[in-house]
Structure formats: structure tokens, C-alpha cells
Design a protein around this motif. Structure first.
Motif, PDB file in Angstrom:
ATOM      1  N   GLN A 134       0.825  -1.107  -0.196  1.00  0.00           N
ATOM      2  CA  GLN A 134       0.116  -0.059   0.090  1.00  0.00           C
ATOM      3  C   GLN A 134       0.980   1.235   0.026  1.00  0.00           C
ATOM      4  N   GLY A 135       2.231   1.182  -0.102  1.00  0.00           N
ATOM      5  CA  GLY A 135       3.086   2.230  -0.019  1.00  0.00           C
ATOM      6  C   GLY A 135       3.328   2.914   1.174  1.00  0.00           C
ATOM      7  N   THR A 136       3.254   2.133   2.336  1.00  0.00           N
ATOM      8  CA  THR A 136       3.434   2.375   3.713  1.00  0.00           C
ATOM      9  C   THR A 136       4.746   1.654   4.232  1.00  0.00           C
ATOM     10  N   GLN A 137       5.587   2.468   4.665  1.00  0.00           N
ATOM     11  CA  GLN A 137       6.940   1.871   5.364  1.00  0.00           C
ATOM     12  C   GLN A 137       6.256   1.271   6.855  1.00  0.00           C
ATOM     13  N   ALA A 138       6.594   0.017   6.979  1.00  0.00           N
ATOM     14  CA  ALA A 138       6.231  -0.684   8.210  1.00  0.00           C
ATOM     15  C   ALA A 138       7.632  -1.223   8.831  1.00  0.00           C
ATOM     16  N   THR A 139       7.841  -1.061  10.153  1.00  0.00           N
ATOM     17  CA  THR A 139       9.002  -1.476  10.710  1.00  0.00           C
ATOM     18  C   THR A 139       8.855  -3.071  11.253  1.00  0.00           C
ATOM     19  N   VAL A 140       9.640  -3.530  10.650  1.00  0.00           N
ATOM     20  CA  VAL A 140       9.675  -5.227  11.153  1.00  0.00           C
ATOM     21  C   VAL A 140      11.153  -5.611  11.511  1.00  0.00           C
ATOM     22  N   PRO A 141      11.406  -5.808  12.528  1.00  0.00           N
ATOM     23  CA  PRO A 141      12.843  -6.118  13.032  1.00  0.00           C
ATOM     24  C   PRO A 141      13.577  -6.977  12.132  1.00  0.00           C
ATOM     25  N   GLY A 142      14.752  -6.782  11.694  1.00  0.00           N
ATOM     26  CA  GLY A 142      15.530  -7.359  10.774  1.00  0.00           C
ATOM     27  C   GLY A 142      15.108  -7.222   9.223  1.00  0.00           C
TER      28      GLY A 142
ATOM     29  N   ASP B 233      12.417  -1.399   0.454  1.00  0.00           N
ATOM     30  CA  ASP B 233      12.603  -0.354  -0.572  1.00  0.00           C
ATOM     31  C   ASP B 233      11.328  -0.288  -1.531  1.00  0.00           C
ATOM     32  N   LEU B 234      10.607   0.680  -1.039  1.00  0.00           N
ATOM     33  CA  LEU B 234       9.297   1.227  -1.747  1.00  0.00           C
ATOM     34  C   LEU B 234       9.604   2.098  -2.795  1.00  0.00           C
ATOM     35  N   SER B 235      10.684   2.513  -2.995  1.00  0.00           N
ATOM     36  CA  SER B 235      11.071   3.584  -4.379  1.00  0.00           C
ATOM     37  C   SER B 235      10.477   3.176  -5.650  1.00  0.00           C
TER      38      SER B 235
END
Length: 165
Positions: A125-133, A137-139
Motif C-alpha cells: 500500500q506504499g506505507t513503510q512498516a517496521t519489522v525487526p531485521g 525499498d518502496l521507491s
């Protein structure tokens, strides 16, 4: 002349039957308007001593809470289908059907490594989500490209997605 009328009456009857049967056909189920859906190709490369890769065509729908993922071979044969809702997941392959409380675990069984499904929906959906490890790259998403790298835990892995819709 009589033969022509009989032929025309026969064609008319066949046409009416065909139209009647077409009217009885059920439309194919489509995702709800509020339900997201993606399709394309995915490739997963896992580094390490026994480097492994997995690639497939895919159809993904829904959300991290409720949805489905179909994995297809390059020829369009279904490799696996995952469906999940309310903390319950089911994996169906040509050999078996299994259920689990963990969608991630079933997906790992298919692909060979863990993929953060909840984050995947955000990334698509174009949203950066933080996931450990993991770092995504959504560019290239505007061009239908997504790349996500896993550095920890080892072995390192790279997930590449090319969207078709």
C-alpha cells in the motif's frame, strides 16, 4: 422453402437456449470494493550455505487479518493456497491441507523462510512498516516493484515483487 424455415427455427431455438443458459450463469466472485488485491510475480532468495530460492506468480487479497494468497507456477498451475481469518490459517496444496494459528509459519513452509505478512500489506500500500531485521525499498512501487531485505536473523533473504495490477 420449408427446409429453410425448419433450419431457421432450429437456429432460433438454439440461440434462445444459449441466451437463457448464459442468463443463468453465476458471475465470478470478485473481491469486495473495500478489499485490496494484488497480483504479479514474487521471488525469494535466501543466502547461506545451502542457498535457496523460491519464485511464483501470486494473487493476494484482503488484509493481514483476513485474506488469501494463491501461489501459481509459471505455467499457471496452483502450487498452494493460503486463507486466513481471525487468527486461523489454512494451507492447501495438491498433497495436503493443513491448518495453524500462524499464517507466517504456514507461509514459511511453502517458501522456505519467514515473510512478514502484516508488513507486506503495508508495503504494497506504499506505507513503510517496521519489522525487526527487515528493510523495504518502496521507491519502485509506482512502477509495480517492491524489494525487501532481511538481514536478521541469518541467513539473509531478499524478497522481490513485480506487480501486474
Amino acid at each position: 422453402m420449408r427446409t429453410l424455415r425448419v433450419r431457421l427455427a432450429g437456429w432460433l431455438a438454439i440461440t434462445i437456449c444459449a441466451l437463457w443458459l448464459a442468463g443463468c450463469a453465476q458471475p465470478q466472485a470478485r473481491p469486495h470494493a473495500e478489499e485490496d488485491a494484488w497480483s504479479g510475480r514474487l521471488a525469494l532468495q535466501v543466502e547461506g550455505q545451502a542457498s535457496q530460492s523460491f519464485s511464483a506468480l501470486f494473487e493476494l487479497r484482503g488484509t493481514a487479518r483476513s485474506g488469501g494468497l494463491v501461489l501459481l507456477s509459471p505455467l499457471g498451475n496452483q502450487l498452494a493456497q493460503l486463507d486466513w481469518q481471525h487468527g486461523h490459517a489454512q494451507l492447501t496444496t495438491s498433497q495436503e491441507t493443513r491448518t495453524s494459528d500462524s499464517l507466517d509459519a504456514l507461509l514459511q513452509d511453502v517458501t522456505g523462510t519467514r515473510i512478514p505478512v502484516a508488513a507486506l500489506f503495508h508495503w504494497l500500500q506504499g506505507t513503510q512498516a517496521t519489522v525487526p531485521g527487515w528493510r523495504a525499498d518502496l521507491s519502485g512501487l509506482a512502477d509495480g516493484r517492491l524489494i525487501a531485505h532481511r538481514d536478521d536473523p541469518v541467513p539473509q533473504a531478499t524478497l522481490r515483487i513485480a506487480l501486474t495490477r
